[in-house]
Design a protein around this motif. Structure first.
Motif, PDB file in Angstrom:
ATOM      1  N   ILE A 220     149.201-125.386 -68.686  1.00 33.34           N
ATOM      2  CA  ILE A 220     149.149-126.829 -68.898  1.00 33.34           C
ATOM      3  C   ILE A 220     149.761-127.107 -70.263  1.00 33.34           C
ATOM      4  O   ILE A 220     149.318-126.554 -71.266  1.00 33.34           O
ATOM      5  CB  ILE A 220     147.698-127.349 -68.846  1.00 33.34           C
ATOM      6  CG1 ILE A 220     147.067-127.008 -67.492  1.00 33.34           C
ATOM      7  CG2 ILE A 220     147.641-128.854 -69.075  1.00 33.34           C
ATOM      8  CD1 ILE A 220     145.858-126.182 -67.601  1.00 33.34           C
ATOM      9  N   SER A 221     150.773-127.957 -70.294  1.00 31.59           N
ATOM     10  CA  SER A 221     151.541-128.186 -71.523  1.00 31.59           C
ATOM     11  C   SER A 221     151.447-129.603 -72.048  1.00 31.59           C
ATOM     12  O   SER A 221     152.300-130.030 -72.807  1.00 31.59           O
ATOM     13  CB  SER A 221     153.021-127.850 -71.274  1.00 31.59           C
ATOM     14  OG  SER A 221     153.167-126.541 -70.834  1.00 31.59           O
ATOM     15  N   ASN A 222     150.450-130.360 -71.646  1.00 35.79           N
ATOM     16  CA  ASN A 222     150.360-131.724 -72.171  1.00 35.79           C
ATOM     17  C   ASN A 222     149.562-131.738 -73.472  1.00 35.79           C
ATOM     18  O   ASN A 222     149.112-130.700 -73.956  1.00 35.79           O
ATOM     19  CB  ASN A 222     149.757-132.669 -71.126  1.00 35.79           C
ATOM     20  CG  ASN A 222     148.314-132.366 -70.807  1.00 35.79           C
ATOM     21  OD1 ASN A 222     147.790-131.305 -71.114  1.00 35.79           O
ATOM     22  ND2 ASN A 222     147.657-133.303 -70.148  1.00 35.79           N
TER      23      ASN A 222
ATOM     24  N   ILE B  82     145.966-132.783 -82.103  1.00 33.76           N
ATOM     25  CA  ILE B  82     144.629-132.553 -81.549  1.00 33.76           C
ATOM     26  C   ILE B  82     143.920-131.398 -82.264  1.00 33.76           C
ATOM     27  O   ILE B  82     142.700-131.352 -82.339  1.00 33.76           O
ATOM     28  CB  ILE B  82     144.678-132.332 -80.019  1.00 33.76           C
ATOM     29  CG1 ILE B  82     143.290-132.545 -79.407  1.00 33.76           C
ATOM     30  CG2 ILE B  82     145.229-130.971 -79.683  1.00 33.76           C
ATOM     31  CD1 ILE B  82     143.290-132.638 -77.898  1.00 33.76           C
ATOM     32  N   THR B  83     144.697-130.499 -82.839  1.00 34.86           N
ATOM     33  CA  THR B  83     144.100-129.354 -83.551  1.00 34.86           C
ATOM     34  C   THR B  83     143.396-129.792 -84.837  1.00 34.86           C
ATOM     35  O   THR B  83     142.622-129.026 -85.392  1.00 34.86           O
ATOM     36  CB  THR B  83     145.166-128.305 -83.904  1.00 34.86           C
ATOM     37  OG1 THR B  83     146.146-128.900 -84.752  1.00 34.86           O
ATOM     38  CG2 THR B  83     145.838-127.752 -82.660  1.00 34.86           C
TER      39      THR B  83
ATOM     40  N   GLY C 255     137.539-128.149 -78.939  1.00 34.40           N
ATOM     41  CA  GLY C 255     137.291-126.975 -78.088  1.00 34.40           C
ATOM     42  C   GLY C 255     135.896-126.993 -77.495  1.00 34.40           C
ATOM     43  O   GLY C 255     135.710-126.704 -76.312  1.00 34.40           O
ATOM     44  N   CYS C 256     134.911-127.339 -78.298  1.00 38.06           N
ATOM     45  CA  CYS C 256     133.533-127.436 -77.805  1.00 38.06           C
ATOM     46  C   CYS C 256     133.420-128.536 -76.751  1.00 38.06           C
ATOM     47  O   CYS C 256     132.745-128.374 -75.734  1.00 38.06           O
ATOM     48  CB  CYS C 256     132.578-127.722 -78.958  1.00 38.06           C
ATOM     49  SG  CYS C 256     132.500-126.388 -80.165  1.00 38.06           S
ATOM     50  N   SER C 257     134.084-129.646 -76.994  1.00 39.92           N
ATOM     51  CA  SER C 257     134.078-130.745 -76.025  1.00 39.92           C
ATOM     52  C   SER C 257     134.741-130.324 -74.729  1.00 39.92           C
ATOM     53  O   SER C 257     134.252-130.649 -73.634  1.00 39.92           O
ATOM     54  CB  SER C 257     134.796-131.972 -76.601  1.00 39.92           C
ATOM     55  OG  SER C 257     134.147-132.417 -77.761  1.00 39.92           O
ATOM     56  N   LEU C 258     135.839-129.591 -74.829  1.00 41.89           N
ATOM     57  CA  LEU C 258     136.519-129.111 -73.626  1.00 41.89           C
ATOM     58  C   LEU C 258     135.623-128.138 -72.860  1.00 41.89           C
ATOM     59  O   LEU C 258     135.565-128.186 -71.633  1.00 41.89           O
ATOM     60  CB  LEU C 258     137.854-128.453 -73.977  1.00 41.89           C
ATOM     61  CG  LEU C 258     138.594-127.796 -72.812  1.00 41.89           C
ATOM     62  CD1 LEU C 258     138.856-128.785 -71.672  1.00 41.89           C
ATOM     63  CD2 LEU C 258     139.888-127.172 -73.294  1.00 41.89           C
TER      64      LEU C 258
ATOM     65  N   LEU D 266     142.944-133.174 -68.482  1.00 40.44           N
ATOM     66  CA  LEU D 266     142.315-134.429 -68.894  1.00 40.44           C
ATOM     67  C   LEU D 266     142.223-134.548 -70.407  1.00 40.44           C
ATOM     68  O   LEU D 266     142.601-135.571 -70.987  1.00 40.44           O
ATOM     69  CB  LEU D 266     140.912-134.550 -68.272  1.00 40.44           C
ATOM     70  CG  LEU D 266     140.143-135.807 -68.622  1.00 40.44           C
ATOM     71  CD1 LEU D 266     140.874-137.064 -68.145  1.00 40.44           C
ATOM     72  CD2 LEU D 266     138.747-135.750 -68.023  1.00 40.44           C
ATOM     73  N   VAL D 267     141.777-133.487 -71.082  1.00 42.59           N
ATOM     74  CA  VAL D 267     141.666-133.533 -72.534  1.00 42.59           C
ATOM     75  C   VAL D 267     143.050-133.669 -73.181  1.00 42.59           C
ATOM     76  O   VAL D 267     143.248-134.462 -74.095  1.00 42.59           O
ATOM     77  CB  VAL D 267     140.913-132.288 -73.078  1.00 42.59           C
ATOM     78  CG1 VAL D 267     141.030-132.194 -74.589  1.00 42.59           C
ATOM     79  CG2 VAL D 267     139.448-132.352 -72.664  1.00 42.59           C
ATOM     80  N   GLY D 268     144.026-132.924 -72.670  1.00 46.61           N
ATOM     81  CA  GLY D 268     145.385-133.056 -73.190  1.00 46.61           C
ATOM     82  C   GLY D 268     145.941-134.449 -72.965  1.00 46.61           C
ATOM     83  O   GLY D 268     146.554-135.029 -73.866  1.00 46.61           O
ATOM     84  N   GLY D 269     145.718-134.983 -71.783  1.00 44.58           N
ATOM     85  CA  GLY D 269     146.193-136.329 -71.467  1.00 44.58           C
ATOM     86  C   GLY D 269     145.537-137.378 -72.340  1.00 44.58           C
ATOM     87  O   GLY D 269     146.200-138.320 -72.803  1.00 44.58           O
TER      88      GLY D 269
END
Length: 118
Positions: free
Chosen positions: A70-72, A77-78, A84-87, A112-115
């Motif tokens: 997944i590349s979105n 975001i970093t 990461g915990c949320s994901l 979803l998180v990436g989007g």
């Protein structure tokens, strides 16, 4: 199982003792790319008989047979604490209601998180 590349490589090192894995890492600050961890993630997934998610610039999700990338998302975001915990939490929630479609639920959570970051 979800972690950044360094975490997955370290976990695999502790469980599998493979040449590619190691038993130390940097934790939340990954020093490896997800593509560096690809082969290790596949082997770990087979060993655990579970889906493994490696997050980073490109997210990798595998059930040991199928690999999805997944590349979105956006690089910024970093800089957000606890993504990461949320994901991990979102992935767990989606897996809990996915009727056995664990790979698909994990891919959906990452996408979803990436989007949302975009």
């Amino acid at each position: 199982v979800r972690g950044n590349a360094s975490e997955i490589i370290t976990l695999a090192g502790a469980l599998l003792a493979t040449e590619d894995a190691r038993v130390s890492g940097k934790g939340v600050d990954s020093t490896d790319s997800t593509l560096d961890a690809l082969k290790i993630a596949v082997n770990l997934s087979k060993h655990l008989q579970n889906v493994v998610v490696v997050t980073g610039e490109v997210d990798v999700v595998t059930d040991g047979k199928i690999v999805v990338t997944i590349s979105n998302g956006i690089p910024e975001i970093t800089k957000v604490t606890a993504i990461g915990c949320s994901l991990s939490t979102l992935t767990a929630a989606m897996v809990a209601v996915c009727d056995g479609m664990y790979l698909e639920a994990s891919v959906a959570a990452c996408a979803l998180v990436g989007g949302c970051s975009e």
